[in-house]
Motif scaffolding. Sequence first.
Motif, short mmCIF file in Angstrom:
data_model
loop_
_atom_site.label_atom_id
_atom_site.label_comp_id
_atom_site.label_asym_id
_atom_site.label_seq_id
_atom_site.Cartn_x
_atom_site.Cartn_y
_atom_site.Cartn_z
N PHE A 5 20.57 27.57 -20.51
CA PHE A 5 19.39 28.30 -20.94
C PHE A 5 18.90 29.11 -19.75
O PHE A 5 19.48 29.07 -18.66
CB PHE A 5 18.30 27.34 -21.44
CG PHE A 5 17.77 26.42 -20.36
CD1 PHE A 5 16.62 26.73 -19.65
CD2 PHE A 5 18.44 25.24 -20.04
CE1 PHE A 5 16.14 25.89 -18.65
CE2 PHE A 5 17.96 24.40 -19.05
CZ PHE A 5 16.82 24.73 -18.34
N HIS A 6 17.83 29.85 -19.96
CA HIS A 6 17.23 30.64 -18.89
C HIS A 6 15.75 30.28 -18.78
O HIS A 6 15.09 30.04 -19.79
CB HIS A 6 17.37 32.14 -19.17
CG HIS A 6 18.79 32.60 -19.32
ND1 HIS A 6 19.53 33.08 -18.26
CD2 HIS A 6 19.60 32.66 -20.40
CE1 HIS A 6 20.74 33.41 -18.69
NE2 HIS A 6 20.81 33.16 -19.99
N ASP A 85 16.05 30.12 -25.98
CA ASP A 85 17.11 30.58 -25.08
C ASP A 85 16.57 30.85 -23.69
O ASP A 85 17.29 30.75 -22.69
CB ASP A 85 17.76 31.86 -25.62
CG ASP A 85 18.39 31.68 -26.98
OD1 ASP A 85 19.12 30.68 -27.15
OD2 ASP A 85 18.14 32.50 -27.88
N ILE A 86 15.28 31.24 -23.64
CA ILE A 86 14.69 31.60 -22.35
C ILE A 86 13.21 31.27 -22.34
O ILE A 86 12.50 31.48 -23.34
CB ILE A 86 14.92 33.10 -22.04
CG1 ILE A 86 14.37 33.45 -20.64
CG2 ILE A 86 14.32 34.01 -23.11
CD1 ILE A 86 14.81 34.82 -20.14
N ALA A 87 12.73 30.73 -21.23
CA ALA A 87 11.31 30.52 -21.01
C ALA A 87 10.81 31.56 -20.01
O ALA A 87 11.35 31.67 -18.91
CB ALA A 87 11.04 29.11 -20.47
N ALA A 224 20.60 41.06 -14.09
CA ALA A 224 20.46 40.30 -12.85
C ALA A 224 19.39 39.23 -12.99
O ALA A 224 19.54 38.10 -12.49
CB ALA A 224 20.13 41.24 -11.69
N LEU A 225 18.28 39.56 -13.69
CA LEU A 225 17.21 38.59 -13.92
C LEU A 225 17.73 37.41 -14.73
O LEU A 225 17.44 36.24 -14.41
CB LEU A 225 16.04 39.26 -14.64
CG LEU A 225 14.89 38.36 -15.09
CD1 LEU A 225 14.28 37.62 -13.92
CD2 LEU A 225 13.83 39.19 -15.83
N LEU A 226 18.51 37.69 -15.75
CA LEU A 226 19.07 36.61 -16.57
C LEU A 226 20.05 35.76 -15.76
O LEU A 226 20.08 34.53 -15.90
CB LEU A 226 19.76 37.19 -17.80
CG LEU A 226 18.82 37.82 -18.85
CD1 LEU A 226 19.63 38.52 -19.93
CD2 LEU A 226 17.92 36.75 -19.46
N ALA A 227 20.82 36.38 -14.91
CA ALA A 227 21.77 35.63 -14.09
C ALA A 227 21.03 34.71 -13.12
O ALA A 227 21.41 33.55 -12.92
CB ALA A 227 22.68 36.58 -13.33
N ALA A 230 19.48 31.57 -15.03
CA ALA A 230 20.33 30.68 -15.83
C ALA A 230 20.30 29.26 -15.26
O ALA A 230 20.28 29.06 -14.04
CB ALA A 230 21.77 31.21 -15.84
N SER A 231 20.29 28.27 -16.15
CA SER A 231 20.24 26.88 -15.71
C SER A 231 20.81 25.98 -16.79
O SER A 231 20.91 26.37 -17.96
CB SER A 231 18.80 26.47 -15.41
OG SER A 231 18.72 25.11 -15.05
N ASP A 232 21.21 24.78 -16.39
CA ASP A 232 21.58 23.76 -17.37
C ASP A 232 20.92 22.44 -17.04
O ASP A 232 21.34 21.38 -17.50
CB ASP A 232 23.10 23.60 -17.44
CG ASP A 232 23.73 23.26 -16.09
OD1 ASP A 232 22.96 23.04 -15.13
OD2 ASP A 232 24.96 23.22 -16.02
N ASN A 233 19.84 22.49 -16.24
CA ASN A 233 19.13 21.26 -15.84
C ASN A 233 17.66 21.35 -16.21
O ASN A 233 16.89 22.06 -15.55
CB ASN A 233 19.26 21.04 -14.33
CG ASN A 233 20.68 20.70 -13.93
OD1 ASN A 233 21.31 19.83 -14.53
ND2 ASN A 233 21.19 21.38 -12.91
N LEU A 234 17.30 20.63 -17.24
CA LEU A 234 15.89 20.54 -17.60
C LEU A 234 15.21 19.46 -16.75
O LEU A 234 15.88 18.51 -16.31
CB LEU A 234 15.74 20.19 -19.07
CG LEU A 234 16.00 21.34 -20.06
CD1 LEU A 234 16.12 20.80 -21.47
CD2 LEU A 234 14.88 22.38 -19.98
#
Length: 459
Positions: A5-6, A85-87, A224-227, A230-234
């Motif tokens: 997610f982002h 998908d994004i916060a 670039a902002l989305l990159a 990006a994360s997979d750790n809540l």
Amino acid sequence: MAASFHAFVLAGTGSGCGKTTVTLGLLSLMKKRGLRVQPCKVGPDYLDTGWHTAVCGTASRNLDSFMLPTSTLNALFCEQMRHADIAVIEGVMGLYDGYGTDPDYCSTAAMAKQLGCPVILLVDGKAVSTSIAATVMGFQHFDPSLNIAGVIVNRVNSETHYQLLKVAIERYCSVPVLGYVPRMEGVALPERHLGLVTARESVINQQPWQDFAAMLEQTLDIDALLALSASDNLPVGEWPALPAADAGAGLTLAIADDEAFNFYYPDNITLLARTGLNIVRFSPLHDTCLPDCQMIWLGGGYPELHAAALARNVTMLEQLRAAHQRGVAIYAECGGLMYLGSSLEDSNGDRWQMVDIIPGHSKMGKRLTRFGYCEAQATQQTLLATAGEVLRGHEFHYSDFTPETPAVMSCRKVRDGKTLQAWSGGWQVGNTFASYLHVHFAQRPEMLNHWLAAARNAL
């Protein structure tokens, strides 16, 4: 939820630097890209979240570390990210401004570290060139453990000006500049004494925000902002003990919802709905009939701007008094307190008859009467708390309430370990409780059990 997610925090160097406007543009832009966007706001603000919600169509959530324990706040955030998908998280004030002088207490920086989100720093490019690098460097060095992942420059005059700023920041600060925000007509947000005009009061013209988003698509590097985000750790969180799933079964809660009363945390309404309550909405301004209910909630808002219309709706005043007399469990916050009082004096000096459940008079002033976080300890049994229980919340009001009955809560404002103010507040009359304090129910879900029990006991 998907593994990836982002999430990012848009922080500023201070209040008034354009965070809300840029946040709204980014929300519109991300929605245009087809992303499921979850808007959030650091702190207790109702107005910014209202605009977030109006622009992107998803209820914005408050992330408030004064009212909510870390584990609870993290759990609430994770719950929302299950469907996003994004916060896009708008910060509060300046990046390191919190409650007192501790930059790790109730600040945007502290929230970014708690959630594990990168910070995108919004800086003002007006009337500056290389010196902007010193500003960014100061924010970097103040807390080297904070991940300031990128910079956006606001109020840029031209592409040439932007390139000068970009080169300076990237040369001396080694942080990517993701683009700039030029001036654009039609996207300013209206203001009044409590801050922004509520989105509820304005007819939202989406076109200027769509045009703004289209412009940002050209001046910002969104990929670039989305990159960077990006994360997979809540974050790790855990829900506190919640009321039983059938605790509210068979009960109906009527929530005041119109131009005069519309300050509610969506999380609070979600928690109430989880008890099995039937939730309906009504308008003290426009409706002449109160819904059949056992509970009523009158939130904050701007009753002073609608005092004449509220006073003219005599049928609603009478129905609320009758509901109180038959024991309906009524809870009111801030503007709701003013409405339940005997009378209200507006800023023009005109005095209007109100519901007259809580004996006392509200009077509008020209400056903030009380502002900020505080703790309130119940001195007797109330609708939300038993004697000795402490609620954390915030007050923000220009009015003052002169009561004719004793208060039932002992309130204090503590900052940097020192008690700055102490006062009495909150009034319980029969099965009705009203105060200036805005609270988040997740801090102490027992509040809901108290309220539900009071409603059942009156049946």
